[in-house]
Enzyme design. Structure first.
Site, PDB file in Angstrom:
ATOM      1  N   GLY A  47       0.854  -1.203   0.000  1.00  0.00           N
ATOM      2  CA  GLY A  47       0.000   0.000   0.000  1.00  0.00           C
ATOM      3  C   GLY A  47       0.878   1.236   0.000  1.00  0.00           C
ATOM      4  O   GLY A  47       0.734   2.116   0.849  1.00  0.00           O
ATOM      5  N   ALA A  48       1.816   1.302  -0.983  1.00  0.00           N
ATOM      6  CA  ALA A  48       2.934   2.258  -0.904  1.00  0.00           C
ATOM      7  C   ALA A  48       2.748   3.529  -1.716  1.00  0.00           C
ATOM      8  O   ALA A  48       3.634   4.369  -1.724  1.00  0.00           O
ATOM      9  CB  ALA A  48       4.210   1.557  -1.400  1.00  0.00           C
ATOM     10  N   SER A  49       1.612   3.688  -2.395  1.00  0.00           N
ATOM     11  CA  SER A  49       1.568   4.735  -3.421  1.00  0.00           C
ATOM     12  C   SER A  49       0.918   6.044  -2.982  1.00  0.00           C
ATOM     13  O   SER A  49       1.062   7.057  -3.669  1.00  0.00           O
ATOM     14  CB  SER A  49       0.824   4.208  -4.650  1.00  0.00           C
ATOM     15  N   GLU A  74      -2.606   0.569  -8.773  1.00  0.00           N
ATOM     16  CA  GLU A  74      -2.855   1.843  -9.440  1.00  0.00           C
ATOM     17  C   GLU A  74      -3.051   1.617 -10.935  1.00  0.00           C
ATOM     18  O   GLU A  74      -2.726   0.550 -11.457  1.00  0.00           O
ATOM     19  CB  GLU A  74      -1.681   2.802  -9.180  1.00  0.00           C
ATOM     20  N   ASP A 110      -2.869  -6.710  -7.356  1.00  0.00           N
ATOM     21  CA  ASP A 110      -3.718  -6.951  -6.186  1.00  0.00           C
ATOM     22  C   ASP A 110      -2.935  -7.629  -5.053  1.00  0.00           C
ATOM     23  O   ASP A 110      -2.640  -8.819  -5.110  1.00  0.00           O
ATOM     24  CB  ASP A 110      -4.905  -7.821  -6.617  1.00  0.00           C
ATOM     25  N   LEU A 138      -2.534  -1.009   3.604  1.00  0.00           N
ATOM     26  CA  LEU A 138      -3.595  -1.097   2.586  1.00  0.00           C
ATOM     27  C   LEU A 138      -4.873  -0.433   3.080  1.00  0.00           C
ATOM     28  O   LEU A 138      -5.207  -0.543   4.255  1.00  0.00           O
ATOM     29  CB  LEU A 138      -3.953  -2.561   2.313  1.00  0.00           C
ATOM     30  N   ALA A 139      -5.560   0.231   2.193  1.00  0.00           N
ATOM     31  CA  ALA A 139      -6.928   0.676   2.461  1.00  0.00           C
ATOM     32  C   ALA A 139      -7.704   0.374   1.188  1.00  0.00           C
ATOM     33  O   ALA A 139      -7.368   0.876   0.123  1.00  0.00           O
ATOM     34  CB  ALA A 139      -6.967   2.158   2.768  1.00  0.00           C
ATOM     35  N   TYR A 234     -17.120   4.886  13.131  1.00  0.00           N
ATOM     36  CA  TYR A 234     -15.789   4.353  12.849  1.00  0.00           C
ATOM     37  C   TYR A 234     -15.385   3.257  13.836  1.00  0.00           C
ATOM     38  O   TYR A 234     -15.514   2.070  13.564  1.00  0.00           O
ATOM     39  CB  TYR A 234     -14.733   5.482  12.795  1.00  0.00           C
ATOM     40  N   THR A 274      -6.896  11.774   3.266  1.00  0.00           N
ATOM     41  CA  THR A 274      -6.391  10.850   2.248  1.00  0.00           C
ATOM     42  C   THR A 274      -7.597  10.414   1.415  1.00  0.00           C
ATOM     43  O   THR A 274      -8.745  10.701   1.783  1.00  0.00           O
ATOM     44  CB  THR A 274      -5.728   9.578   2.842  1.00  0.00           C
TER      45      THR A 274
HETATM   46  P1  NAI Z   1      -4.754   5.495   0.970  1.00  0.00           P
HETATM   47  O1  NAI Z   1      -6.066   5.301   0.283  1.00  0.00           O
HETATM   48  O2  NAI Z   1      -4.070   6.798   0.817  1.00  0.00           O
HETATM   49  O3  NAI Z   1      -3.721   4.337   0.498  1.00  0.00           O
HETATM   50  C1  NAI Z   1      -4.107   3.024   0.273  1.00  0.00           C
HETATM   51  C2  NAI Z   1      -3.004   2.261  -0.432  1.00  0.00           C
HETATM   52  O4  NAI Z   1      -3.435   0.890  -0.607  1.00  0.00           O
HETATM   53  C3  NAI Z   1      -2.651   2.777  -1.833  1.00  0.00           C
HETATM   54  O5  NAI Z   1      -1.246   2.652  -2.021  1.00  0.00           O
HETATM   55  C4  NAI Z   1      -3.369   1.780  -2.762  1.00  0.00           C
HETATM   56  O6  NAI Z   1      -2.756   1.627  -4.040  1.00  0.00           O
HETATM   57  C5  NAI Z   1      -3.204   0.520  -1.955  1.00  0.00           C
HETATM   58  N1  NAI Z   1      -4.169  -0.539  -2.296  1.00  0.00           N
HETATM   59  C6  NAI Z   1      -5.521  -0.529  -2.159  1.00  0.00           C
HETATM   60  N2  NAI Z   1      -6.029  -1.723  -2.574  1.00  0.00           N
HETATM   61  C7  NAI Z   1      -4.981  -2.475  -2.970  1.00  0.00           C
HETATM   62  C8  NAI Z   1      -4.852  -3.798  -3.476  1.00  0.00           C
HETATM   63  N3  NAI Z   1      -5.905  -4.598  -3.656  1.00  0.00           N
HETATM   64  N4  NAI Z   1      -3.605  -4.240  -3.791  1.00  0.00           N
HETATM   65  C9  NAI Z   1      -2.509  -3.450  -3.626  1.00  0.00           C
HETATM   66  N5  NAI Z   1      -2.568  -2.202  -3.121  1.00  0.00           N
HETATM   67  C10 NAI Z   1      -3.799  -1.726  -2.813  1.00  0.00           C
HETATM   68  O7  NAI Z   1      -5.015   5.120   2.503  1.00  0.00           O
HETATM   69  P2  NAI Z   1      -4.459   5.675   3.889  1.00  0.00           P
HETATM   70  O8  NAI Z   1      -5.447   6.623   4.433  1.00  0.00           O
HETATM   71  O9  NAI Z   1      -3.026   6.029   3.805  1.00  0.00           O
HETATM   72  O10 NAI Z   1      -4.613   4.354   4.792  1.00  0.00           O
HETATM   73  C11 NAI Z   1      -3.573   3.430   5.016  1.00  0.00           C
HETATM   74  C12 NAI Z   1      -3.785   2.800   6.372  1.00  0.00           C
HETATM   75  O11 NAI Z   1      -3.697   3.824   7.381  1.00  0.00           O
HETATM   76  C13 NAI Z   1      -5.157   2.140   6.540  1.00  0.00           C
HETATM   77  O12 NAI Z   1      -5.031   0.975   7.321  1.00  0.00           O
HETATM   78  C14 NAI Z   1      -5.933   3.196   7.311  1.00  0.00           C
HETATM   79  O13 NAI Z   1      -7.004   2.655   8.063  1.00  0.00           O
HETATM   80  C15 NAI Z   1      -4.838   3.733   8.216  1.00  0.00           C
HETATM   81  N6  NAI Z   1      -5.118   5.045   8.823  1.00  0.00           N
HETATM   82  C16 NAI Z   1      -5.549   6.102   8.058  1.00  0.00           C
HETATM   83  C17 NAI Z   1      -5.880   7.300   8.650  1.00  0.00           C
HETATM   84  C18 NAI Z   1      -6.366   8.475   7.849  1.00  0.00           C
HETATM   85  O14 NAI Z   1      -6.868   9.433   8.433  1.00  0.00           O
HETATM   86  N7  NAI Z   1      -6.207   8.473   6.552  1.00  0.00           N
HETATM   87  C19 NAI Z   1      -5.749   7.502  10.117  1.00  0.00           C
HETATM   88  C20 NAI Z   1      -5.176   6.355  10.808  1.00  0.00           C
HETATM   89  C21 NAI Z   1      -4.921   5.166  10.165  1.00  0.00           C
END
Ligand code: NAI
Length: 396
Positions: A47-49, A74, A110, A138-139, A234, A274
């Protein structure tokens, strides 16, 4: 082509390559201005992008000097369609990492599938031998289960009873009351299957079986708790159940990794803008109020500041991380300060369409949301033709 933002609901369907690159380089610049961290050398980020995963990759490379493999899902550009922001971010990250003389490989596919896990393992074996840090960030709204083929969907719903609260449309600044009906048992089960810890555990099991986890490896996943006002939607809702499962999985992985002196942690991070958090009802209004208060108090942090602090002070700070009663790292400590939350509560009760701009940072929220897709970035001329067809060096 000339690229402008286009919206479908809260999703932006276009992204600007130069704007995304500038955003990535801004995060890199922040990390380069901080002290170096004596940390990992070879890092896998799932989930690096975008969001927290991208920030983790940037801190690994530019804060610790680590080689990275980033897995994400992506879309490249095709015809008149731009690529996704995560695609452009990854291209920009790789370009900068390689210029800095550090290895950077990306896998696009995936992460829930066995194939992508095996492809990642083969790449680790070929380029790094082993990894000493695995970040799971991952999200996703859905998952195809790799063994049963079941299509699973996650939902953002309360449990037991419906939930009504204020919600903002951050494009128009309109605040309306929103009611979300409670989830069914089946929806809860599927949300846990998508956003819980099963896939994290599958990754660690697969990496361990292939002997690509170094002695002393650390693995880390991200979670959220937040204030009482968002709990029904949540933390006590469907996604909260998934996060409970993720946090329980950290305990299982901790026991598993002890044999190789390894560690498994969940870090509770701050609420930020995000692509994923924009989709949660009520949360954008909460984040707008929170940003305003934290900025006023000089406490505000974005993804990159959060993850730098996590690495420098908690995970690789030289002493044991500070853990709460449930064994979790709490870099949400500034968000959860009593006086910050008391001020959010006070403003929450009175905020409406008329006073939204005075009480909240809705303008900052909107701008950051556009910037996730490379728009409204200083120094970019959006009237200029731009080449949307950008390659990720390790993929093309
Ligand atoms: P984001 O939506 O910015 O990033 C998600 C990443 O997962 C992206 O790199 C995307 O390409 C990748 N991804 C999604 N489905 C995929 C798949 N099937 N295969 C490969 N890659 C896949 O999300 P964000 O907000 O950075 O969240 C990341 C983590 O941080 C989650 O567990 C979230 O619950 C947690 N988090 C987020 C907060 C927020 O306010 N955004 C607060 C605290 C925790």
């Amino acid at each position: 082509m000339i690229i402008k933002p286009k919206f479908r609901g809260f999703i932006c369907t276009t992204a600007h390559p130069e704007g995304c690159q500038a955003q990535v380089e801004e995060q890199i610049r922040y990390v380069l201005e901080q002290n170096k961290i004596s940390g990992p050398k070879n890092v896998l980020i799932i989930g690096a992008s975008t969001g927290y995963g991208l920030a983790s990759r940037i801190v690994s490379t530019f804060g610790c000097g680590a080689n990275t493999i980033g897995v994400s899902f992506e879309r490249p550009s095709s015809g008149k369609r731009t690529a996704t922001a995560g695609w452009y971010n990854t291209a920009a990250f790789e370009k900068n990492a390689r210029q800095a003389g550090v290895k950077a490989y990306s896998i696009n596919g995936d992460a829930f599938s066995d194939e992508i896990k095996q492809e990642t393992i083969a790449l680790i074996q070929a380029e790094m031998g082993q990894v000493d840090l695995v970040i799971y960030s991952l999200a996703s709204p859905k998952r195809t289960h790799p063994h049963t083929g079941e299509q699973l969907n996650s939902v953002l719903k309360p449990i037991g009873q419906s939930y009504t609260n204020k919600n903002v449309d951050f494009h128009t600044g309109e605040i309306k009351s929103l009611t979300v009906e409670p989830a069914t048992e089946e929806e809860i089960r599927q949300t846990i299957a998508v956003m819980g810890g099963e896939d994290w555990q599958m990754w660690i099991d697969a990496l361990d079986q292939a002997d690509v986890l170094a002695e002393g490896v650390t693995t880390l996943a991200y979670s959220y708790i937040g204030p009482a006002l968002t709990h029904p939607i949540y933390r006590e809702g469907t996604v909260g159940r998934a996060k409970d499962h993720l946090e329980e999985t950290a305990q299982i992985l901790q026991r598993k990794l002890e044999a190789k002196q390894g560690r498994a942690f969940v870090s509770i991070n701050k609420a930020l803008v995000t692509q994923s958090s924009a989709a949660i009802p009520v949360v954008p209004l909460y984040v707008s109020l929170l940003y305003r208060i934290m900025k006023e108090e000089g406490l505000h942090e974005g993804c990159i500041e959060q993850i730098y602090r996590l690495f420098a002070e908690e995970i690789f700070g030289g002493s044991l991380p500070h853990l709460d009663a449930k064994g979790r790292i709490r870099i949400d400590n500034l968000e959860m300060r009593e006086h910050v939350q008391a001020e959010v509560d006070k403003r929450w009760d009175t905020v409406n369409d008329q006073n939204l701009i005075a009480l909240s940072d809705i303008e900052g929220y909107r701008k950051e949301f556009f910037q996730l897709f490379g728009f409204e970035v200083a120094g970019i001329d959006y009237e200029q033709e731009t080449n949307a067809d950008v390659a990720i060096p390790s993929i093309d």
